[in-house]
Write an enzyme that holds these catalytic residues in place. Structure first.
Site, PDB file in Angstrom:
ATOM      1  N   ASP A   1     -10.020  -6.244  -1.261  1.00  0.00           N
ATOM      2  CA  ASP A   1     -10.385  -5.048  -0.492  1.00  0.00           C
ATOM      3  C   ASP A   1     -11.692  -5.308   0.269  1.00  0.00           C
ATOM      4  O   ASP A   1     -12.615  -4.509   0.230  1.00  0.00           O
ATOM      5  CB  ASP A   1     -10.533  -3.857  -1.446  1.00  0.00           C
ATOM      6  CG  ASP A   1     -10.338  -2.530  -0.729  1.00  0.00           C
ATOM      7  OD1 ASP A   1      -9.719  -2.522   0.348  1.00  0.00           O
ATOM      8  OD2 ASP A   1     -10.820  -1.508  -1.245  1.00  0.00           O
TER       9      ASP A   1
ATOM     10  N   ASP B   1      -3.400  -4.999   1.510  1.00  0.00           N
ATOM     11  CA  ASP B   1      -4.594  -5.071   2.380  1.00  0.00           C
ATOM     12  C   ASP B   1      -5.162  -6.467   2.571  1.00  0.00           C
ATOM     13  O   ASP B   1      -6.164  -6.612   3.261  1.00  0.00           O
ATOM     14  CB  ASP B   1      -5.759  -4.227   1.826  1.00  0.00           C
ATOM     15  CG  ASP B   1      -5.507  -2.753   1.902  1.00  0.00           C
ATOM     16  OD1 ASP B   1      -4.466  -2.356   2.436  1.00  0.00           O
ATOM     17  OD2 ASP B   1      -6.358  -1.999   1.425  1.00  0.00           O
TER      18      ASP B   1
ATOM     19  N   ASP C   1      -7.947   7.576  -4.840  1.00  0.00           N
ATOM     20  CA  ASP C   1      -8.174   6.402  -3.993  1.00  0.00           C
ATOM     21  C   ASP C   1      -9.595   5.884  -4.119  1.00  0.00           C
ATOM     22  O   ASP C   1      -9.877   4.757  -3.692  1.00  0.00           O
ATOM     23  CB  ASP C   1      -7.937   6.757  -2.521  1.00  0.00           C
ATOM     24  CG  ASP C   1      -6.502   7.141  -2.250  1.00  0.00           C
ATOM     25  OD1 ASP C   1      -5.597   6.427  -2.695  1.00  0.00           O
ATOM     26  OD2 ASP C   1      -6.283   8.183  -1.589  1.00  0.00           O
TER      27      ASP C   1
END
Ligand code: BGC
Length: 589
Positions: A259, A308, A527
């Site tokens: 991330d 991601d 999240d």
């Protein structure tokens, strides 16, 4: 997980598997040479078919390889082949290695795949050779084998019956779409949390993804079942669901520098601290070892690979952690390593992350991302065959379908692409994006059986704020803002979005080329935290989760749109769960 895009860049087939399989048994001729071949018709339609030829070298390592076989019937031809180079003379086909996959070690497998044509019938070839040596499927023969029969008849099973893989022993075979006809595993941990919520019983039996988000998640923690515990529970659920197979979904999510362009889900491993090696040996290897256990071979184990990661290499290398992931090759190598290990298990299915339309939907991101996905996957041992498909919208909120306008809609002569919301993107929703991305990937060499998944766990956008028809405004911004069902402030917003609802319930084959709608992000799991919270999970504080934040260049300097008072990424967030149920689209009973 925090999809976002970088600066504005303005300016088949959901098919039933044919599954015809031929497994060869001809004795080998030479010392230290031998091979096993499994020929699998993955799909067939009038005049055409797709097939994979898994070739395992049972002899000494080869520097280059050459596979040869004869089609049994005139009219059968190879039209497009990947993971090798094909030539055909009459019915005789020769496939040599591609530039990148020449070396084939002892017990290594290479899997050329191809699209073919046929006219009258399409039987499987019955004999194969590797570098001139007939393939027998046995172990290397130390001396000459005098009584060989190079044309021994193989076993051909024209139906979708289980096929023994060359290196994995008897296995249930690998179907084109793992979700077709299958029941989805219900995670007991998530189910209990959903049931504890008022009204949660309406969705508690829905299948959701299991995030292996750190090394400790493999063994499990006091509050979360580990990998083996889930697989054991899956066996129980599979035994209870009649004859249907069972799918169980795991998210592989622990790359070093994870991330890299956000903070809420930074992981535990760093490239600068031996993270890639630890990822391989302490994370992927143990996961693959457990998944490969024979007792789990009737489960359809779906893996979602590294959300991601590759997309960040396309748009966010201005962030130092992403630049390091790119310059060291750690993301590409980590993804390849994961695919090599997971694809080698015949009942494991791999889906690589393809972000979402609000991230890669501009041509300047879309094409480069597709090229990166292709080169990454082509560099795996099995090449393009090592992925079953791609997934979009994981843990994101992009609407599946914008019902009241499309990318070609104009307002008083002005394209909706010029609106602030669409911002010159080429897609207005995930359905059109996923379909286009799939076509692009197939054009680059991925098999035409490639299947897309779309995470619809939180992109429903129902409730009172949902527009019921197109706006009558003749001003493009007003028209789009009043017509769109995606009610976010900006399409780059990704954290605990205010107003979101549950989306389509998981189901197989919902649209051409889409293997399934899935709920990978479990509804009710945060999240990211709206304020800094100390923790030992490598979770940072990303202000995109703070409702008072006024944004950055990745969301057009807009308000974050996040719900207040959220806990750490992955922790239960009751208020969000309740909102998602209230705004579900389709609505809950
Ligand atoms: C978190 C993970 C969590 C997952 C599912 C991610 O954003 O980083 O820890 O398991 O979401 O909720």
């Amino acid at each position: 997980m925090r999809p976002r895009r970088t600066l504005v860049v303005a300016a088949a087939l959901a098919l039933a598997t044919a599954g015809a399989v031929a497994t060869l048994t001809t004795p080998s001729h030479a010392a230290s040479a031998g091979c096993a071949v499994t020929y699998t018709v993955t799909n067939q339609w009038p005049g055409g078919f797709g097939a994979n030829v898994a070739v395992t070298n049972l002899g000494d390592p080869l520097a280059t390889w050459r596979l040869e076989f004869d089609f049994p019937v005139a009219g059968q031809t190879v039209t497009q082949l990947w993971n090798g180079v094909a030539t055909q003379a009459g019915r005789h086909v020769t496939v040599t290695n591609a530039g990148w996959n020449g070396p084939l070690g002892t017990n290594a497998t290479v899997t050329p795949g191809f699209n073919g044509a046929w006219t009258t019938t399409n039987p499987a070839p019955t004999a194969f050779s590797l570098n001139g040596v007939p393939c027998d499927g046995g172990t290397p023969t130390p001396g000459p084998s005098p009584s060989t029969s190079p044309t021994a008849t193989p076993t051909v099973s024209p139906t979708a019956s289980p096929s023994p893989g060359p290196t994995t022993g008897p296995a249930p075979g690998h179907v084109d779409n793992a979700f077709a006809g299958a029941t989805g595993y219900v995670n007991p941990d998530w189910r209990a949390k959903a049931l504890a919520e008022p009204g949660g019983d309406r969705i508690a039996n829905t299948s959701t993804g299991i995030w292996l988000d750190r090394i400790a998640a493999i063994a499990g923690t006091p509050s979360a079942m580990g990998l083996r515990a889930h697989l054991e529970a899956a066996l129980t659920q599979d035994a209870a669901n009649g004859t249907a197979p069972l799918t169980i979904e795991f998210v592989i999510y622990n790359l070093p520098n994870r991330d890299c362009s956000a903070l809420a889900s930074n992981g535990e491993l760093l490239i600068g601290q031996d993270g890639l090696r630890r990822y391989q040996t302490e994370y992927i290897d143990p996961i693959a070892a457990i998944m490969a256990e024979p007792r789990y071979r009737n489960l359809r184990i779906v893996t979602v690979v590294e959300i991601d990661s590759l997309p960040n290499l396309i748009t966010n290398t201005n962030v130092p952690a992403c630049a390091e992931a790119q310059s060291t090759g750690a993301y590409v190598q980590g993804v390849r390593y994961a695919l090599n290990k997971l694809h080698a298990i015949s009942n494991v299915y791999t889906y690589v992350d393809a972000a979402h339309h609000g991230w890669l939907g501009w041509d300047s991101n879309f094409g480069p991302a597709a090229n990166l996905f292709a080169s990454t996957v082509a560099g795996t041992t099995a090449g393009f065959a090592s992925v079953d498909g791609f997934i979009t919208n994981t843990a994101n909120y992009s609407a599946l379908t914008e019902p009241h306008f499309s990318i070609t809609t104009t307002v008083n002569g002005t394209s909706v692409r010029q609106s602030h919301w669409v911002d010159w993107n080429y897609y207005v929703d995930e359905g059109t994006y996923a379909t286009a991305f799939r076509a692009k990937l197939v054009s680059l060499g991925f098999a035409p059986t490639l299947g897309m998944l779309i995470d619809t766990s939180r992109n429903g956008w129902g409730g009172a704020a949902r527009p019921t028809g197109p706006s009558t405004s003749t001003v493009v911004d007003t028209f789009v803002n009043d017509s769109r069902v995606d009610r976010r402030i900006h399409a780059g917003n990704w954290c605990n979005q205010s107003g979101a609802g549950l989306g389509e319930r998981p189901r197989a084959n919902p649209a051409p080329g889409v293997d399934a709608y899935v709920w990978i992000k479990p509804p009710g799991e945060s999240d990211g935290s709206s304020t800094a919270i100390p923790n030992d999970e490598g979770k940072g504080f990303d202000r995109m989760c703070d409702p008072t934040y006024t944004g950055n260049e990745r969301n057009g300097h807009s308000m974050s749109g996040a719900l207040p008072n959220s806990p750490l990424a992955g922790a239960w967030f009751s208020a969000q769960f309740q909102q998602l149920m209230a705004n579900a689209y389709p609505a809950l009973p």
